[in-house]
Write a protein that holds these residues in place. Structure first.
Motif, PDB file in Angstrom:
ATOM      1  N   THR A 194       0.843  -1.214   0.000  1.00  0.00           N
ATOM      2  CA  THR A 194       0.000   0.000   0.000  1.00  0.00           C
ATOM      3  C   THR A 194       0.867   1.249   0.000  1.00  0.00           C
ATOM      4  O   THR A 194       0.619   2.197  -0.748  1.00  0.00           O
ATOM      5  CB  THR A 194      -0.932  -0.001   1.222  1.00  0.00           C
ATOM      6  OG1 THR A 194      -1.782  -1.149   1.174  1.00  0.00           O
ATOM      7  CG2 THR A 194      -1.790   1.257   1.243  1.00  0.00           C
ATOM      8  N   ASP A 202      -4.367   7.227  -5.129  1.00  0.00           N
ATOM      9  CA  ASP A 202      -4.783   7.660  -3.791  1.00  0.00           C
ATOM     10  C   ASP A 202      -4.784   6.482  -2.821  1.00  0.00           C
ATOM     11  O   ASP A 202      -4.675   5.317  -3.218  1.00  0.00           O
ATOM     12  CB  ASP A 202      -6.149   8.348  -3.837  1.00  0.00           C
ATOM     13  CG  ASP A 202      -7.265   7.434  -4.314  1.00  0.00           C
ATOM     14  OD1 ASP A 202      -7.391   6.313  -3.783  1.00  0.00           O
ATOM     15  OD2 ASP A 202      -8.022   7.840  -5.221  1.00  0.00           O
ATOM     16  N   ASP A 204      -7.006   4.973  -0.897  1.00  0.00           N
ATOM     17  CA  ASP A 204      -8.027   3.922  -0.961  1.00  0.00           C
ATOM     18  C   ASP A 204      -7.751   2.941  -2.097  1.00  0.00           C
ATOM     19  O   ASP A 204      -7.848   1.722  -1.917  1.00  0.00           O
ATOM     20  CB  ASP A 204      -9.416   4.550  -1.141  1.00  0.00           C
ATOM     21  CG  ASP A 204      -9.873   5.280   0.116  1.00  0.00           C
ATOM     22  OD1 ASP A 204      -9.333   4.984   1.200  1.00  0.00           O
ATOM     23  OD2 ASP A 204     -10.750   6.159   0.005  1.00  0.00           O
ATOM     24  N   LYS A 205      -7.401   3.461  -3.281  1.00  0.00           N
ATOM     25  CA  LYS A 205      -7.107   2.590  -4.410  1.00  0.00           C
ATOM     26  C   LYS A 205      -5.838   1.779  -4.147  1.00  0.00           C
ATOM     27  O   LYS A 205      -5.770   0.599  -4.501  1.00  0.00           O
ATOM     28  CB  LYS A 205      -6.961   3.408  -5.682  1.00  0.00           C
ATOM     29  CG  LYS A 205      -8.258   4.004  -6.206  1.00  0.00           C
ATOM     30  CD  LYS A 205      -8.034   4.754  -7.507  1.00  0.00           C
ATOM     31  CE  LYS A 205      -9.351   5.316  -8.051  1.00  0.00           C
ATOM     32  NZ  LYS A 205      -9.143   6.080  -9.311  1.00  0.00           N
ATOM     33  N   ALA A 207      -4.696   0.796  -1.231  1.00  0.00           N
ATOM     34  CA  ALA A 207      -5.003  -0.257  -0.265  1.00  0.00           C
ATOM     35  C   ALA A 207      -5.777  -1.404  -0.920  1.00  0.00           C
ATOM     36  O   ALA A 207      -5.521  -2.580  -0.640  1.00  0.00           O
ATOM     37  CB  ALA A 207      -5.803   0.325   0.900  1.00  0.00           C
ATOM     38  N   ALA A 208      -6.713  -1.053  -1.814  1.00  0.00           N
ATOM     39  CA  ALA A 208      -7.514  -2.088  -2.478  1.00  0.00           C
ATOM     40  C   ALA A 208      -6.650  -2.944  -3.395  1.00  0.00           C
ATOM     41  O   ALA A 208      -6.783  -4.181  -3.429  1.00  0.00           O
ATOM     42  CB  ALA A 208      -8.645  -1.439  -3.271  1.00  0.00           C
TER      43      ALA A 208
END
Length: 277
Positions: A194, A202, A204-205, A207-208
């Motif tokens: 991450t 960003d 969130d992306k 981490a996903a």
């Protein structure tokens, strides 16, 4: 010259041939690396793992990313001016997580632009290192791979599934220990990936995507093509320089008694057929 002298001369030449050939390859690689550096104005570092053989016994030895590799690459990065771009050529099946993370962290801290070239494959730890780059340049046929951890040669995700789906009384202590280690390793790798991916997207992306690469949805040798890597949001292009492909030709596999791949010379273009009356 006596026949005995000719025999010993032949024996000496045959004994020296592998060393002379290896020395020639080392010099040829150094010239090709310098050529690529001059063209791109960068520092070129290679991390190339080929299957090797023991000199006397001929047993195959599989190379992978280890602490020695990390030490050498970190030394090269430290000796490079902070503003000089670094191009790292990756060809590896992966290796130790700690060594891969050390290399990735050192690249990420470097001030200049980082480009990772993948002419054939950079799997597992090789993919983790590539995530530290500003740009990943793959050949159209090249592959990246998942970064899910392996515990004792078994995917951590598979160990976790055993613990989830099987009664605890039927699971031996060793499997439970490995599953616990695997859960921790997955969490650590996800966090590290991450942080590397936040350079490109960003939080969130990042981490996903880190979760997708590390949670074990795919087999560990699943090939992530250039097109799929682009679809995942990785900074991938396929304009691999010819010099990188030429450099890889200077890392041959050990000579076999019978080659597994052979082909003829490049055929001449066919002349257009003459119309018949």
């Amino acid at each position: 010259m006596a026949i005995g002298d000719l025999f010993w001369l032949f024996f000496i030449v045959m004994a020296l041939q592998p060393m002379l050939r290896q020395r020639f390859l080392i010099l040829a690689r150094a010239r090709k690396i310098m050529q690529l550096q001059r063209k791109r104005g960068s520092r070129v570092i290679t991390l190339v793992h080929r299957q090797e053989t023991m000199r006397l016994l001929g047993f195959p030895l599989v190379r992978y990313i280890d602490i020695d590799d990390a030490e050498e690459i970190i030394r090269a990065i430290r000796e490079t001016d902070p503003e000089t771009p670094i191009d790292i050529v990756l060809h590896t099946p992966g290796g130790l997580v700690i060594a891969s993370m050390q290399i990735a962290a050192a690249l990420r801290r470097h001030g200049g632009k980082i480009t990772a070239f993948v002419p054939h494959l950079a799997l597992s730890g090789g993919t983790l290192i590539a995530l530290a780059a500003d740009r990943i340049v793959m050949a159209p046929h090249a592959m990246l791979g998942p970064i899910d951890p392996q515990i004792g040669g078994v995917p951590a995700a598979s160990l976790a599934r055993v613990v989830r789906e099987k009664p605890i009384a039927e699971i031996d202590d060793q499997t439970l220990i490995h599953a616990d280690i695997g859960e921790k390793a997955t969490r650590q790798l996800r966090a590290a990936a991450t942080e590397l991916l936040m350079r490109h997207m960003d939080a969130d992306k990042a981490a996903a995507l880190a979760d997708q690469l590390s949670r074990g949805d795919w087999t560990h040798d699943y090939p992530i093509t250039a097109d799929e890597a682009i679809a995942l949001g990785l900074p991938v292009t396929t304009d691999l320089p010819d010099e990188v492909a030429d450099l890889m030709a200077l890392y041959p596999q050990p000579m076999r008694t019978t080659p597994s791949v052979e082909y003829g010379p490049t055929p001449e273009p066919r002349a257009p057929a003459r119309p018949r009356r």
